[in-house]
Write a protein that holds these residues in place. Structure first.
Motif, short mmCIF file in Angstrom:
data_model
loop_
_atom_site.label_atom_id
_atom_site.label_comp_id
_atom_site.label_asym_id
_atom_site.label_seq_id
_atom_site.Cartn_x
_atom_site.Cartn_y
_atom_site.Cartn_z
N ILE A 162 0.87 -1.17 0.00
CA ILE A 162 0.00 0.00 0.00
C ILE A 162 0.91 1.23 0.00
CG2 ILE A 162 -1.76 1.25 1.28
CD1 ILE A 162 -2.57 -1.47 2.51
N HIS A 163 0.65 2.16 -0.89
CA HIS A 163 1.56 3.29 -1.03
C HIS A 163 0.85 4.51 -1.60
CE1 HIS A 163 1.49 1.48 -5.05
NE2 HIS A 163 1.85 2.66 -5.52
N ASP A 164 1.57 5.63 -1.58
CA ASP A 164 1.11 6.78 -2.35
C ASP A 164 2.30 7.34 -3.11
OD1 ASP A 164 2.61 8.55 -0.71
OD2 ASP A 164 0.89 8.98 0.57
N HIS A 165 2.03 8.39 -3.87
CA HIS A 165 3.07 9.02 -4.70
C HIS A 165 3.12 10.50 -4.37
CE1 HIS A 165 3.38 5.46 -7.34
NE2 HIS A 165 2.09 5.37 -7.17
N SER A 166 4.28 11.10 -4.58
CA SER A 166 4.38 12.54 -4.37
C SER A 166 4.05 13.29 -5.66
CB SER A 166 5.78 12.90 -3.87
OG SER A 166 6.75 12.48 -4.80
N ILE A 169 -3.94 6.98 -1.75
CA ILE A 169 -3.30 5.79 -1.17
C ILE A 169 -3.90 4.54 -1.82
CG2 ILE A 169 -2.84 4.52 0.96
CD1 ILE A 169 -3.25 7.22 2.45
N HIS A 170 -3.05 3.69 -2.33
CA HIS A 170 -3.55 2.58 -3.15
C HIS A 170 -2.59 1.40 -3.16
CE1 HIS A 170 -0.88 4.85 -5.76
NE2 HIS A 170 -0.75 3.78 -6.51
N ARG A 171 -3.11 0.34 -3.69
CA ARG A 171 -2.30 -0.86 -3.94
C ARG A 171 -2.80 -1.45 -5.25
NH1 ARG A 171 -1.47 -5.23 0.66
NH2 ARG A 171 -3.73 -5.20 0.81
N LEU A 212 1.19 6.61 -15.80
CA LEU A 212 1.76 7.93 -16.09
C LEU A 212 1.75 8.74 -14.79
CD1 LEU A 212 2.81 10.08 -18.04
CD2 LEU A 212 0.42 10.68 -18.53
N TYR A 213 2.93 9.29 -14.45
CA TYR A 213 3.06 10.10 -13.24
C TYR A 213 3.46 11.52 -13.64
CZ TYR A 213 3.40 5.40 -11.33
OH TYR A 213 3.15 4.09 -11.02
N GLY A 214 2.90 12.49 -12.93
CA GLY A 214 3.24 13.89 -13.17
C GLY A 214 4.47 14.29 -12.38
FE LIG Z 1 1.24 3.46 -7.30
#
Ligand SMILES: [Fe+2]
Length: 206
Positions: free
Chosen positions: A105-109, A164-166, A180-182
């Motif tokens: 389980i994580h998030d991104h900045s 927050i997701h997995r 795709l990440y910004g």
């Molecule tokens: Fe992710």
């Protein structure tokens, strides 16, 4: 993906023993345009970009189907292709999910969007219940989960605690997804969570 002939700058590839020639590169102009938008405008554009991409026959045949050969033995998920904007403004990654694999389980900045390109991936989303005031402490509650197939479009996540997701592959066949990440809004890439002990820490690597 457009039919350009040479690999984009910033392309990385794992599995060098089975090196594939890069015959397709992302539409970097479209990616650059999306990356400069504010999050609320970028997310629907990113979702459209990815949901269109995974329906392109050239992309599926040129980039996705060859991955099946490579995915027979790995025990864990991996990023098989990564296209980074020169200024770090975006990162497009192709993930391979062998059966039974999944992330923490994580998030991104940064904001993020992803679409399933092959098979089915399971996305779980979590709400954060605490206010973040205690170091390395986070209390989560599962909000929902969805199965995504290529025809289902793309999912989007907000930066930080709003996303927050997995993601994983609960099925019996290999799954592939495109993410795709910004631009990153913090120095760290994001955080990993362990709700079994209400724990959160900065992620050291992708
Ligand atoms: Fe992710």
């Amino acid at each position: 993906m457009k039919g350009k002939t040479k690999g984009a700058r910033g392309v990385t590839e794992e599995g060098q023993e089975d090196h594939m020639t890069t015959t397709l590169t992302p539409d970097t102009n479209a990616l650059r345009e999306i990356a400069v938008l504010p999050t609320e405008s970028a997310l629907p554009r990113a979702a459209r970009f990815l949901s269109d991409l995974v329906k392109e026959a050239g992309f599926v045949q040129g980039e996705i189907l060859p991955l099946l050969k490579k995915a027979k033995n790995p025990q864990d998920w991996y990023v098989t292709r990564q296209y980074d904007g020169e200024d770090g403004s975006y990162s497009l990654k192709i993930f391979v999910w062998p059966p039974g694999t999944g992330t923490m389980i994580h998030d991104h900045s940064s904001w993020g969007a992803y679409a399933c390109a092959l098979g089915t991936v399971l996305e779980e989303r979590y709400d954060r219940l605490d206010d973040g005031s205690i170091a390395e402490h986070a209390r989560l509650r599962k909000a929902w989960q969805l199965l995504w197939s290529p025809e289902d479009g793309a999912s989007t996540v907000l930066p930080g605690g709003g996303g927050i997701h997995r993601v994983g592959n609960p099925g019996e066949g290999v799954a592939v997804s495109v993410h795709l990440y910004g631009p990153r809004l913090e120095d760290v890439d994001g955080r990993d969570y362990d709700p079994s002990r209400d724990y959160v820490c900065d992620r050291l690597e992708d």
